[in-house]
Scaffold this motif. Structure first.
Motif, PDB file in Angstrom:
ATOM      1  N   LYS A 204       0.897  -1.028  -0.047  1.00  0.00           N
ATOM      2  CA  LYS A 204       0.126  -0.130   0.091  1.00  0.00           C
ATOM      3  C   LYS A 204       0.918   1.115   0.227  1.00  0.00           C
ATOM      4  CE  LYS A 204      -4.290  -1.837   2.307  1.00  0.00           C
ATOM      5  NZ  LYS A 204      -4.728  -2.380   3.761  1.00  0.00           N
ATOM      6  N   CYS A 205       2.042   1.141   0.340  1.00  0.00           N
ATOM      7  CA  CYS A 205       2.988   2.335   0.343  1.00  0.00           C
ATOM      8  C   CYS A 205       3.461   2.905  -0.815  1.00  0.00           C
ATOM      9  CB  CYS A 205       4.213   1.868   1.169  1.00  0.00           C
ATOM     10  SG  CYS A 205       4.664   3.780   2.110  1.00  0.00           S
ATOM     11  N   ILE A 206       2.659   4.189  -0.794  1.00  0.00           N
ATOM     12  CA  ILE A 206       3.234   5.313  -2.454  1.00  0.00           C
ATOM     13  C   ILE A 206       4.645   6.181  -1.504  1.00  0.00           C
ATOM     14  CG2 ILE A 206       0.582   5.550  -2.475  1.00  0.00           C
ATOM     15  CD1 ILE A 206       0.307   7.964  -1.338  1.00  0.00           C
ATOM     16  N   SER A 207       5.423   5.120  -0.559  1.00  0.00           N
ATOM     17  CA  SER A 207       6.556   6.658  -0.384  1.00  0.00           C
ATOM     18  C   SER A 207       6.214   8.013  -1.000  1.00  0.00           C
ATOM     19  CB  SER A 207       7.391   5.995  -1.380  1.00  0.00           C
ATOM     20  OG  SER A 207       7.259   4.548  -1.519  1.00  0.00           O
ATOM     21  N   CYS A 208       5.276   8.450   0.173  1.00  0.00           N
ATOM     22  CA  CYS A 208       5.060   9.834   0.448  1.00  0.00           C
ATOM     23  C   CYS A 208       5.664  10.866   1.483  1.00  0.00           C
ATOM     24  CB  CYS A 208       3.751   9.954   0.563  1.00  0.00           C
ATOM     25  SG  CYS A 208       3.553   9.342   2.631  1.00  0.00           S
ATOM     26  N   ARG A 209       6.479  10.059   2.347  1.00  0.00           N
ATOM     27  CA  ARG A 209       7.363  10.320   3.638  1.00  0.00           C
ATOM     28  C   ARG A 209       6.869  11.122   4.386  1.00  0.00           C
ATOM     29  NH1 ARG A 209      12.938  11.303   1.817  1.00  0.00           N
ATOM     30  NH2 ARG A 209      12.805  10.381  -0.419  1.00  0.00           N
ATOM     31  N   LYS A 210       5.275  10.927   4.678  1.00  0.00           N
ATOM     32  CA  LYS A 210       4.712  11.639   5.655  1.00  0.00           C
ATOM     33  C   LYS A 210       4.900  11.184   7.811  1.00  0.00           C
ATOM     34  CE  LYS A 210       0.887  13.919   3.385  1.00  0.00           C
ATOM     35  NZ  LYS A 210      -1.195  14.126   3.716  1.00  0.00           N
ATOM     36  N   CYS A 211       4.722   9.683   7.100  1.00  0.00           N
ATOM     37  CA  CYS A 211       5.585   9.313   8.095  1.00  0.00           C
ATOM     38  C   CYS A 211       6.221   9.707   9.146  1.00  0.00           C
ATOM     39  CB  CYS A 211       5.610   7.745   8.205  1.00  0.00           C
ATOM     40  SG  CYS A 211       5.942   7.123   6.691  1.00  0.00           S
ATOM     41  N   SER A 212       7.648   9.917   8.180  1.00  0.00           N
ATOM     42  CA  SER A 212       8.791   9.923   8.564  1.00  0.00           C
ATOM     43  C   SER A 212       8.972  11.767   9.094  1.00  0.00           C
ATOM     44  CB  SER A 212      10.182   9.726   7.521  1.00  0.00           C
ATOM     45  OG  SER A 212       9.837  10.572   6.469  1.00  0.00           O
ATOM     46  N   LYS A 213       8.170  12.418   7.847  1.00  0.00           N
ATOM     47  CA  LYS A 213       7.411  14.276   8.986  1.00  0.00           C
ATOM     48  C   LYS A 213       7.073  13.823   9.999  1.00  0.00           C
ATOM     49  CE  LYS A 213       7.843  15.676   4.122  1.00  0.00           C
ATOM     50  NZ  LYS A 213       7.295  16.086   2.767  1.00  0.00           N
ATOM     51  N   VAL A 214       5.834  13.211  10.082  1.00  0.00           N
ATOM     52  CA  VAL A 214       5.069  13.535  11.637  1.00  0.00           C
ATOM     53  C   VAL A 214       5.853  12.674  12.666  1.00  0.00           C
ATOM     54  CG1 VAL A 214       2.909  13.851  10.098  1.00  0.00           C
ATOM     55  CG2 VAL A 214       3.543  11.153  11.126  1.00  0.00           C
ATOM     56  N   CYS A 215       6.764  12.004  12.172  1.00  0.00           N
ATOM     57  CA  CYS A 215       7.770  11.060  13.468  1.00  0.00           C
ATOM     58  C   CYS A 215       7.884  11.891  14.432  1.00  0.00           C
ATOM     59  CB  CYS A 215       8.331  10.013  13.582  1.00  0.00           C
ATOM     60  SG  CYS A 215       9.068   9.339  14.773  1.00  0.00           S
ATOM     61  N   PRO A 216       7.186  12.489  15.894  1.00  0.00           N
ATOM     62  CA  PRO A 216       8.059  13.080  16.847  1.00  0.00           C
ATOM     63  C   PRO A 216       9.983  13.413  17.388  1.00  0.00           C
ATOM     64  CG  PRO A 216       6.379  11.833  18.037  1.00  0.00           C
ATOM     65  CD  PRO A 216       6.432  11.241  16.496  1.00  0.00           C
ATOM     66  N   VAL A 217       9.801  11.513  17.614  1.00  0.00           N
ATOM     67  CA  VAL A 217      11.437  11.033  17.779  1.00  0.00           C
ATOM     68  C   VAL A 217      11.969  10.908  16.572  1.00  0.00           C
ATOM     69  CG1 VAL A 217      10.109  10.249  19.733  1.00  0.00           C
ATOM     70  CG2 VAL A 217       9.911   8.807  18.033  1.00  0.00           C
ATOM     71  N   ALA A 218      11.551  11.450  15.677  1.00  0.00           N
ATOM     72  CA  ALA A 218      12.218  10.663  13.882  1.00  0.00           C
ATOM     73  C   ALA A 218      13.352   9.487  14.305  1.00  0.00           C
ATOM     74  CB  ALA A 218      13.694  11.608  14.065  1.00  0.00           C
ATOM     75  N   ALA A 219      12.000   8.453  14.743  1.00  0.00           N
ATOM     76  CA  ALA A 219      12.706   6.905  14.095  1.00  0.00           C
ATOM     77  C   ALA A 219      12.411   6.611  12.543  1.00  0.00           C
ATOM     78  CB  ALA A 219      11.710   6.449  15.649  1.00  0.00           C
ATOM     79  N   ILE A 220      11.904   7.274  12.330  1.00  0.00           N
ATOM     80  CA  ILE A 220      11.074   6.550  11.331  1.00  0.00           C
ATOM     81  C   ILE A 220      12.002   7.068  10.100  1.00  0.00           C
ATOM     82  CG2 ILE A 220      10.052   6.371   8.387  1.00  0.00           C
ATOM     83  CD1 ILE A 220       7.422   6.603  11.568  1.00  0.00           C
ATOM     84  N   ASP A 221      13.125   6.003   9.774  1.00  0.00           N
ATOM     85  CA  ASP A 221      13.922   6.078   8.345  1.00  0.00           C
ATOM     86  C   ASP A 221      12.949   5.616   6.750  1.00  0.00           C
ATOM     87  OD1 ASP A 221      16.376   7.688   9.076  1.00  0.00           O
ATOM     88  OD2 ASP A 221      17.275   5.748   9.953  1.00  0.00           O
ATOM     89  N   MET A 222      13.147   6.710   5.512  1.00  0.00           N
ATOM     90  CA  MET A 222      12.900   6.519   4.512  1.00  0.00           C
ATOM     91  C   MET A 222      14.086   5.250   3.899  1.00  0.00           C
ATOM     92  SD  MET A 222       9.991   7.429   5.213  1.00  0.00           S
ATOM     93  CE  MET A 222       8.983   6.436   3.334  1.00  0.00           C
TER      94      MET A 222
END
Lengths: 265, 395
Positions: A204-222
């Motif tokens: 389902k992922c469309i590589s929009c990076r929204k998750c990594s932008k909203v993560c408050p602890v910057a735990a998400i790497d693309m």
């Protein structure tokens, strides 16, 4: 009982001082004797009287004397502004929906999101303090919260500050599962929410990076997972489990519902 | 220089016993003495002023003559006697609330003077209340029994002598008068409960009557026993007899305990407050009395409680005498024997409060059991013991 059996045998019931009443009275455990035996409660009363007169009664003259509160007394919530991540865990957990995240400037002037609590709706359950992943939200022993208007009951992030926070006020959520006991692991899990992490459904992922932008602890790497048909890189979020606090902001932000929280416990 | 008399000519502080209208015979009466001298100051000053304006008039002479002085002294006498009893009852009320509070791990009343002023506040509060009464009550009995209950309670409270010089009447049968008036209240309660057109009141009234037949007889037997041992029904005589021998709670220990519990029942205090069992019947026979009527009933209740303590002190604890200290011969005007008596009464009331705190309310059948199967045999046992003393010539 004795009297009944005698009468059933047809013998005349004894009368006068030889009646069963007086025989039982002589045993000293008859009802009338117990009625007279009031010395024990009187003794108890005198003991309490002596204690409360020599020392003091339990009653506290509240407005004039300070109440004693235990360390984690659940008064109004308190907030450590600089410790807070703005993850919104408290907002999600609040059963009264008393908390909202508001934008406000931090000490450096940057706009950050911090919880604002409507004390008029708060039920003082301290779920916010329990679920706060960084112990920024605490309970406080502050209970004198009356105001003249309803708008005064809304406590902003700066007003929620409490300067005498002790370790006990940072209420920890502790869980022990039956399965843990069965597996011989009786220790309590501290902060079980830390175990729940977002999982990706890659299709389902469309590589929009929204998750990594909203993560408050910057735990998400693309991370790049090859290229698509047009030759552009496919970026899938990869969650650092040690950093992630399980706040589910990425799940909410995902436009395609590609992320969901996998509940371990 | 015109006509002038000194005020000292009008205020002479007369000796009460020299007054030909002195109502107490040979016995010296301290409150009468105080009130006579008070009237001498007030009336003498008025008479002096009038005499300055109209020299040699008859009104001034009338104001200071023996008969007038006696009349106004008696009015002030009544006020003084009642005020002393009233303040003693307020102290009793305060004592009960404080002791009860402490025994329940509370603080009790807290309004002013260690909570003493709570009584005054309650008095004002009930005074401010509306005078509500039902139209369906039987008017005559409703109002008359109320005033009779309060009236007899005030009367007996004033009849209890605080010492041999602080009394209202000093009859040879003074004890019987006090106890007779004491026993009147259950009749009024019965009629009052009947008149109120309310099932709770009726049950309360019936309970009062039922309770009375169970405690009254052992109580009167014990009074007769005390009179037998003292050889007199005069209260002074009983107190003197106890100073001469022993306080009667030692030789008559059985009677003392029985009389104590009967006295609690007589004053209808917990655990014998069947007639106003507030947890079962709303307020029992007091349900339909609102506002100051209820306030006065409560005051009467405590007057009766204090009076019961006074009777216990007189009959068993040696009255106003202390062991080895013959306060009957106290000469000074300082009220030491009176205060001794009151303090003993407060001590007895303290034990009453402890019993109230420690025991649950008796049931209607239990009080009958207690009265007829326990107290009556004990009272007769006490009588036998005293007859043995008398026959053996010990006392």
């Amino acid at each position: 009982m004795a009297r009944k059996s005698k009468e059933s045998k047809g013998q005349p019931a004894e009368r006068g001082l030889w009646s069963p009443y007086w025989r039982e009275f002589g045993k000293l455990d008859h009802k009338c004797w117990k009625d007279l035996w009031i010395m024990k409660p009187i003794w108890v009363t005198l003991k309490v009287l002596w204690r409360t007169t020599a020392h003091r009664p339990v009653t506290v003259l509240y407005p004039y004397e300070a109440l004693w509160e235990p360390d984690n007394y659940r008064g109004r919530p308190g907030l450590d502004f600089n410790k807070c991540l703005g993850c919104g865990m408290c907002v999600n957990m609040c059963p009264c929906q008393a908390i909202v995240l508001v934008d406000c400037p931090d000490d450096g002037g940057n706009t950050v999101r911090r919880p604002q609590i409507n004390i008029g709706r708060c039920s003082f359950c301290a779920y916010c303090a329990e679920y706060c992943p960084v112990d920024a939200m605490t309970v406080t022993p502050d209970v004198e919260l009356a105001e003249y208007t309803r708008s005064d009951l809304i406590w902003g992030p700066r007003r929620l500050a409490y300067d005498k926070t002790t370790e006990g006020m940072k209420v920890k959520l502790e869980t022990t599962l039956i399965s843990d006991f069965k597996n011989g692991n009786g220790e309590r899990r501290v902060e079980p929410c830390r175990v729940d992490h977002p999982k990706l459904e890659g299709k389902k992922c469309i590589s929009c990076r929204k998750c990594s932008k909203v993560c408050p602890v910057a735990a998400i790497d693309m991370v790049e997972h090859g290229t698509n048909a047009k030759g552009r890189p496919i970026l899938w979020p990869e969650v650092d489990d040690d950093t992630c606090v399980g706040c589910a902001q990425c799940v909410e932000a995902c436009p395609k519902d590609a992320l969901h929280i996998e509940e371990v416990l | 220089m015109g006509y002038y008399t000194s005020i000292q000519d009008w205020i002479a502080f007369p000796d009460p016993l020299a007054n030909p209208y002195y109502p107490f015979g040979d016995a010296y009466n301290l409150p009468y003495d105080i009130s006579l001298k008070l009237w001498n100051i007030v009336g003498g000053a008025i008479a002096w002023l009038i005499d300055l304006l109209f020299p040699g008039n008859a009104v001034s002479e009338w104001l200071v003559c023996d008969m007038t002085a006696n009349f106004f002294a008696l009015v002030i006498f009544m006020l003084i006697v009642f005020m002393v009893v009233f303040i003693a009852v307020l102290v009793v009320l305060w004592e009960e609330r404080k002791v009860l509070g402490r025994a329940m791990d509370r603080r009790g009343t807290m309004v002013g003077m260690m909570g003493f002023l709570q009584c005054v506040a309650d008095g004002f509060k009930t005074f401010m209340k509306d005078n509500i009464y039902s139209k369906r009550v039987d008017g005559m009995t409703y109002w008359w029994t109320l005033s009779l209950i309060i009236g007899t309670s005030v009367l007996i409270a004033c009849m209890v002598p605080l010492s041999d010089r602080w009394f209202v009447v000093d009859y040879e049968c003074g004890l019987l008068i006090v106890m007779g008036l004491f026993a009147l209240a259950p009749f009024f309660i019965l009629v009052s409960g009947w008149s109120q057109n309310n099932k709770y009141s009726l049950i309360g009234g019936l309970r009062a009557a039922e309770m009375m037949i169970s405690y009254e007889i052992p109580m009167l037997i014990i009074i007769a026993t005390v009179a037998l041992q003292a050889g007199t029904l005069n209260i002074n005589g009983i107190v003197e007899a106890q100073y001469g021998t022993l306080p009667y709670f030692i030789p008559q220990a059985v009677g003392f305990v029985t009389f104590f519990i009967c006295a609690i029942a007589e004053s209808e205090r917990a655990p014998f407050d069947l007639a106003e069992a507030e947890s079962e019947l709303v307020e029992g026979w007091q349900t339909e009395y609102a506002g100051m009527k209820w306030g006065l009933i409560m005051l009467a209740d405590y007057l009766r409680g204090f009076c019961a303590c006074g009777m216990i002190v007189i009959l068993f604890l040696g009255g106003w005498n202390l062991p080895g200290v013959h306060l009957t011969e106290w000469e000074s005007w300082l009220p030491v024997p009176e205060l001794t008596f009151l303090l003993k009464g407060f001590l007895v009331f303290f034990i009453m409060v402890i019993i109230r705190c420690a025991t649950p309310r008796v049931r209607t059948d239990t009080i009958l059991n207690l009265g007829w199967k326990v107290f009556l045999p004990l009272a007769i046992l006490n009588l036998v013991i005293v007859v043995t003393y008398k026959a053996g010539g010990i006392f």
